[in-house]
Design a protein around this motif. Structure first.
Motif, PDB file in Angstrom:
ATOM      1  N   PRO A 109      36.991  39.533  59.486  1.00  0.00           N
ATOM      2  CA  PRO A 109      38.299  39.671  58.858  1.00  0.00           C
ATOM      3  C   PRO A 109      38.645  38.570  57.847  1.00  0.00           C
ATOM      4  CG  PRO A 109      38.543  38.682  61.005  1.00  0.00           C
ATOM      5  CD  PRO A 109      37.076  38.895  60.805  1.00  0.00           C
ATOM      6  N   TYR A 110      38.000  38.534  56.715  1.00  0.00           N
ATOM      7  CA  TYR A 110      38.399  37.552  55.705  1.00  0.00           C
ATOM      8  C   TYR A 110      38.966  38.262  54.484  1.00  0.00           C
ATOM      9  CZ  TYR A 110      35.787  34.591  58.814  1.00  0.00           C
ATOM     10  OH  TYR A 110      35.349  33.950  59.939  1.00  0.00           O
ATOM     11  N   GLU A 111      39.884  37.581  53.844  1.00  0.00           N
ATOM     12  CA  GLU A 111      40.626  38.177  52.732  1.00  0.00           C
ATOM     13  C   GLU A 111      39.740  38.422  51.499  1.00  0.00           C
ATOM     14  OE1 GLU A 111      39.823  34.264  52.645  1.00  0.00           O
ATOM     15  OE2 GLU A 111      41.209  35.007  54.137  1.00  0.00           O
ATOM     16  N   ASP A 112      40.110  39.422  50.707  1.00  0.00           N
ATOM     17  CA  ASP A 112      39.377  39.723  49.476  1.00  0.00           C
ATOM     18  C   ASP A 112      40.356  39.582  48.318  1.00  0.00           C
ATOM     19  OD1 ASP A 112      36.965  41.036  48.115  1.00  0.00           O
ATOM     20  OD2 ASP A 112      38.621  42.279  47.437  1.00  0.00           O
ATOM     21  N   CYS A 113      39.827  39.170  47.166  1.00  0.00           N
ATOM     22  CA  CYS A 113      40.737  38.924  46.038  1.00  0.00           C
ATOM     23  C   CYS A 113      41.419  40.207  45.575  1.00  0.00           C
ATOM     24  CB  CYS A 113      39.993  38.238  44.898  1.00  0.00           C
ATOM     25  SG  CYS A 113      38.879  39.319  43.998  1.00  0.00           S
ATOM     26  N   CYS A 114      40.848  41.366  45.907  1.00  0.00           N
ATOM     27  CA  CYS A 114      41.465  42.633  45.511  1.00  0.00           C
ATOM     28  C   CYS A 114      42.694  42.944  46.337  1.00  0.00           C
ATOM     29  CB  CYS A 114      40.484  43.792  45.693  1.00  0.00           C
ATOM     30  SG  CYS A 114      39.239  43.855  44.438  1.00  0.00           S
ATOM     31  N   THR A 115      42.761  42.359  47.525  1.00  0.00           N
ATOM     32  CA  THR A 115      43.826  42.784  48.429  1.00  0.00           C
ATOM     33  C   THR A 115      44.994  41.798  48.489  1.00  0.00           C
ATOM     34  OG1 THR A 115      42.450  41.854  50.180  1.00  0.00           O
ATOM     35  CG2 THR A 115      42.427  44.233  49.951  1.00  0.00           C
ATOM     36  N   ILE A 116      44.774  40.549  48.042  1.00  0.00           N
ATOM     37  CA  ILE A 116      45.828  39.560  48.300  1.00  0.00           C
ATOM     38  C   ILE A 116      47.119  39.810  47.514  1.00  0.00           C
ATOM     39  CG2 ILE A 116      44.711  37.553  49.355  1.00  0.00           C
ATOM     40  CD1 ILE A 116      44.010  36.603  46.548  1.00  0.00           C
ATOM     41  N   PHE A 117      46.979  40.237  46.252  1.00  0.00           N
ATOM     42  CA  PHE A 117      48.204  40.436  45.466  1.00  0.00           C
ATOM     43  C   PHE A 117      48.497  41.921  45.259  1.00  0.00           C
ATOM     44  CE2 PHE A 117      46.376  36.411  43.787  1.00  0.00           C
ATOM     45  CZ  PHE A 117      47.368  35.551  44.244  1.00  0.00           C
ATOM     46  N   VAL A 118      47.874  42.736  46.071  1.00  0.00           N
ATOM     47  CA  VAL A 118      47.919  44.169  45.775  1.00  0.00           C
ATOM     48  C   VAL A 118      49.354  44.711  45.814  1.00  0.00           C
ATOM     49  CG1 VAL A 118      47.626  45.130  48.110  1.00  0.00           C
ATOM     50  CG2 VAL A 118      46.534  46.247  46.150  1.00  0.00           C
ATOM     51  N   ALA A 119      49.637  45.651  44.904  1.00  0.00           N
ATOM     52  CA  ALA A 119      50.979  46.219  44.828  1.00  0.00           C
ATOM     53  C   ALA A 119      51.200  47.171  45.992  1.00  0.00           C
ATOM     54  CB  ALA A 119      51.125  46.971  43.506  1.00  0.00           C
ATOM     55  N   LYS A 120      52.483  47.343  46.352  1.00  0.00           N
ATOM     56  CA  LYS A 120      52.804  48.310  47.416  1.00  0.00           C
ATOM     57  C   LYS A 120      52.432  49.711  46.982  1.00  0.00           C
ATOM     58  CE  LYS A 120      56.173  47.275  50.930  1.00  0.00           C
ATOM     59  NZ  LYS A 120      56.917  46.040  50.544  1.00  0.00           N
ATOM     60  N   HIS A 121      52.717  49.996  45.710  1.00  0.00           N
ATOM     61  CA  HIS A 121      52.434  51.344  45.191  1.00  0.00           C
ATOM     62  C   HIS A 121      51.585  51.258  43.936  1.00  0.00           C
ATOM     63  CE1 HIS A 121      55.208  52.966  48.100  1.00  0.00           C
ATOM     64  NE2 HIS A 121      56.125  52.081  47.696  1.00  0.00           N
ATOM     65  N   PRO A 122      50.293  50.980  44.102  1.00  0.00           N
ATOM     66  CA  PRO A 122      49.435  50.861  42.914  1.00  0.00           C
ATOM     67  C   PRO A 122      49.320  52.196  42.198  1.00  0.00           C
ATOM     68  CG  PRO A 122      48.115  50.882  44.922  1.00  0.00           C
ATOM     69  CD  PRO A 122      49.545  50.856  45.357  1.00  0.00           C
ATOM     70  N   LYS A 123      49.094  52.121  40.895  1.00  0.00           N
ATOM     71  CA  LYS A 123      48.918  53.342  40.085  1.00  0.00           C
ATOM     72  C   LYS A 123      47.677  54.090  40.564  1.00  0.00           C
ATOM     73  CE  LYS A 123      51.374  54.211  36.167  1.00  0.00           C
ATOM     74  NZ  LYS A 123      52.322  53.149  36.040  1.00  0.00           N
ATOM     75  N   THR A 124      47.864  55.351  40.896  1.00  0.00           N
ATOM     76  CA  THR A 124      46.683  56.124  41.315  1.00  0.00           C
ATOM     77  C   THR A 124      46.162  56.996  40.177  1.00  0.00           C
ATOM     78  OG1 THR A 124      48.141  57.814  42.185  1.00  0.00           O
ATOM     79  CG2 THR A 124      47.281  56.209  43.763  1.00  0.00           C
ATOM     80  N   LYS A 125      47.025  57.200  39.145  1.00  0.00           N
ATOM     81  CA  LYS A 125      46.544  57.988  38.009  1.00  0.00           C
ATOM     82  C   LYS A 125      46.778  57.226  36.713  1.00  0.00           C
ATOM     83  CE  LYS A 125      47.209  62.396  40.272  1.00  0.00           C
ATOM     84  NZ  LYS A 125      48.007  63.615  40.390  1.00  0.00           N
ATOM     85  N   PRO A 126      46.104  56.067  36.585  1.00  0.00           N
ATOM     86  CA  PRO A 126      46.350  55.248  35.396  1.00  0.00           C
ATOM     87  C   PRO A 126      45.902  55.975  34.127  1.00  0.00           C
ATOM     88  CG  PRO A 126      44.400  54.469  36.556  1.00  0.00           C
ATOM     89  CD  PRO A 126      45.021  55.513  37.431  1.00  0.00           C
ATOM     90  N   ARG A 127      46.689  55.794  33.041  1.00  0.00           N
ATOM     91  CA  ARG A 127      46.268  56.328  31.732  1.00  0.00           C
ATOM     92  C   ARG A 127      45.657  55.183  30.954  1.00  0.00           C
ATOM     93  NH1 ARG A 127      51.213  59.341  29.088  1.00  0.00           N
ATOM     94  NH2 ARG A 127      50.226  58.329  27.291  1.00  0.00           N
ATOM     95  N   ILE A 128      44.502  55.452  30.382  1.00  0.00           N
ATOM     96  CA  ILE A 128      43.773  54.362  29.729  1.00  0.00           C
ATOM     97  C   ILE A 128      44.600  53.749  28.587  1.00  0.00           C
ATOM     98  CG2 ILE A 128      41.677  53.758  28.422  1.00  0.00           C
ATOM     99  CD1 ILE A 128      40.162  55.802  30.092  1.00  0.00           C
ATOM    100  N   ASP A 129      45.317  54.594  27.822  1.00  0.00           N
ATOM    101  CA  ASP A 129      46.086  54.045  26.697  1.00  0.00           C
ATOM    102  C   ASP A 129      47.182  53.094  27.190  1.00  0.00           C
ATOM    103  OD1 ASP A 129      47.348  56.241  27.858  1.00  0.00           O
ATOM    104  OD2 ASP A 129      48.380  56.825  26.015  1.00  0.00           O
ATOM    105  N   ILE A 130      47.788  53.436  28.325  1.00  0.00           N
ATOM    106  CA  ILE A 130      48.853  52.572  28.856  1.00  0.00           C
ATOM    107  C   ILE A 130      48.259  51.261  29.397  1.00  0.00           C
ATOM    108  CG2 ILE A 130      50.610  52.369  30.676  1.00  0.00           C
ATOM    109  CD1 ILE A 130      51.196  55.351  30.227  1.00  0.00           C
ATOM    110  N   ILE A 131      47.111  51.378  30.066  1.00  0.00           N
ATOM    111  CA  ILE A 131      46.434  50.170  30.582  1.00  0.00           C
ATOM    112  C   ILE A 131      46.064  49.258  29.402  1.00  0.00           C
ATOM    113  CG2 ILE A 131      44.353  49.327  31.758  1.00  0.00           C
ATOM    114  CD1 ILE A 131      46.248  50.627  33.717  1.00  0.00           C
TER     115      ILE A 131
END
Ligand code: ATP
Ligand code: MG
Length: 393
Positions: A343-365
């Motif tokens: 059980p060690y932390e990963d950099c992807c999970t520490i600041f993760v948003a509550k509701h991350p974008k699941t359908k990101p649009r490339i132009d907006i990113i």
């Protein structure tokens, strides 16, 4: 029962035509290196569609088998006895002695399979099988022949010498590492990426790895876990150069400038860019990730497309259509699972948003990433320049 040799069967490298010897040499080399750690004096020889390992007088059988079972390209290992004088009388006698020693209890059915690599041998294959069968039935009255479902398949291969075996131990399959170039694995401490690296290496690809860590948000122990995982897969993949990248400042800049729900995707895009840099340095021909469609928010089809858009190299995702349980099964088989679930932390999970974008649009990113311009280039450069290299042998 003491075996003087192992006949190694391989599958796919047999169909490589002109390049066949390259694959066979690579396979011979990998087996030889592995066996060096078991004992001195093993010899590997290429022999018409097989590799022959000649064993020294003194070695640990279980260790030797375990070592060969980690070599990609090995389809099966057949511990064999070698009969130097393959003249018929001597051959039958030695095969009889082998049966006597190998099977103290001889209440079983058998079938003889013969292969005559030396066509000058005075008997043809069907005759060898039937005559050998008759000899054994006469010498051992408890034996019975069953040609459809024999308990024991007795195999006799006649080359310059004869090889006799009845056990076939499965190898890992695949192709010898080094036969198919090099790739850069994005290795996290999770369950998936070590399995992904194993699978690509199984197709004959050398792998190196890059790990992004974010001190002080991720600990030394989290990093050690990744080193441990690299070591575990290196049993199969061979040496790995692990690049440990300090990703903290890149990550903090993204958090500072970009919408939180886009953090994971933008972060992943920077990971890919930096991984490509090291891949180029190592003359790698592609990136490898443990992504699988729909597994987490960033691995929707849209998420994968947004991550992929920054890559100029092919990205190999061997687990893309795997269910989690199938991945776990492989992790258990290759012995990475127990380490992955520490059980060690990963950099992807520490600041993760509550509701991350699941359908990101490339132009907006891309528009969000514009806000990083003028800051991020220097941070990426520093992350690259301060990389820590750990060579896993
Ligand atoms: P894994 O079990 O491999 O960590 P995951 O299900 O946790 O995968 P993500 O965290 O979204 O999924 O990561 C997807 C892929 O991105 C990973 O399989 C790995 O290839 C790469 N990756 C994620 N985090 C890191 C990291 N810190 N360093 C290097 N690669 C990473
Ligand atoms: Mg992960």
């Amino acid at each position: 029962m003491k075996y003087g040799s192992f006949l190694i069967k391989y599958a796919e490298i047999g169909i490589k035509g002109q390049n066949r010897y390259v694959f066979e040499d690579a396979l011979c080399d990998r087996i030889k290196r592995k066996l060096l750690k078991v004992a001195d004096g093993f010899k590997c020889i290429r022999e018409q569609g097989r590799i022959l390992v000649e064993c020294p007088d003194c070695y640990d059988y279980d260790e030797a088998i375990a070592a060969i079972r980690t070599v990609f390209g090995v389809w099966a290992i057949c511990p064999a006895i070698v009969i130097e004088d393959a003249s018929w009388d001597n051959l039958t006698r030695c095969v009889g002695d082998f049966i006597e020693e190998r099977f103290p209890d001889r209440h079983f059915t058998f079938k003889v399979f013969a292969r005559r690599a030396d066509k000058r041998y005075p008997m043809e294959t069907p005759e060898i099988c039937s005559e050998m069968g008759s000899y054994l039935l006469e010498r051992f009255p408890d034996l019975k022949v069953n040609v459809h479902e024999p308990d024991i398949k007795l195999q006799v291969e006649i080359r310059t010498q004869a090889y006799v075996f009845c056990d076939t131990i499965p190898g890992p399959g695949g192709m010898p590492v080094g036969a198919n170039g090099r790739a850069m694995l994005l290795l996290s401490g999770g369950i998936d990426s070590p399995v992904a690296g194993y699978m690509i290496a199984k197709r004959g690809v050398y792998i190196d790895a890059v790990y992004f860590h974010a001190p002080p948000y991720t600990s030394e122990r989290a990093k050690q876990k990744v080193v441990d995982l690299a070591r575990l897969i290196s049993v199969y993949t061979g040496p790995i150069r692990l690049h440990v990248v300090n990703f903290t400042d890149v990550q903090l800049a993204i958090i500072d400038k970009c919408p939180r729900e886009e953090l994971t995707i933008i972060m992943r895009r920077y990971m890919m860019r930096i991984a490509e840099h090291f891949a180029g340095e190592r003359r790698s021909l592609g990136l490898v990730t443990g992504e699988s469609i729909g597994q987490v928010a960033s691995q929707t089809m849209q998420g994968l497309a947004a991550t992929n858009a920054v890559c100029t190299m092919p990205v190999y995702r061997p687990l893309i259509a795997f269910d989690k349980q199938d991945i776990v099964d492989i992790a258990l088989k290759i012995n990475t699972y127990e380490t992955s679930i520490e059980p060690y932390e990963d950099c992807c999970t520490i600041f993760v948003a509550k509701h991350p974008k699941t359908k990101p649009r490339i132009d907006i990113i891309e528009r969000s990433e514009k806000k990083l311009e003028g800051v991020i280039e220097e941070l990426v450069k520093t992350a690259i320049d301060t990389v820590e290299i750990i060579d896993i042998e």
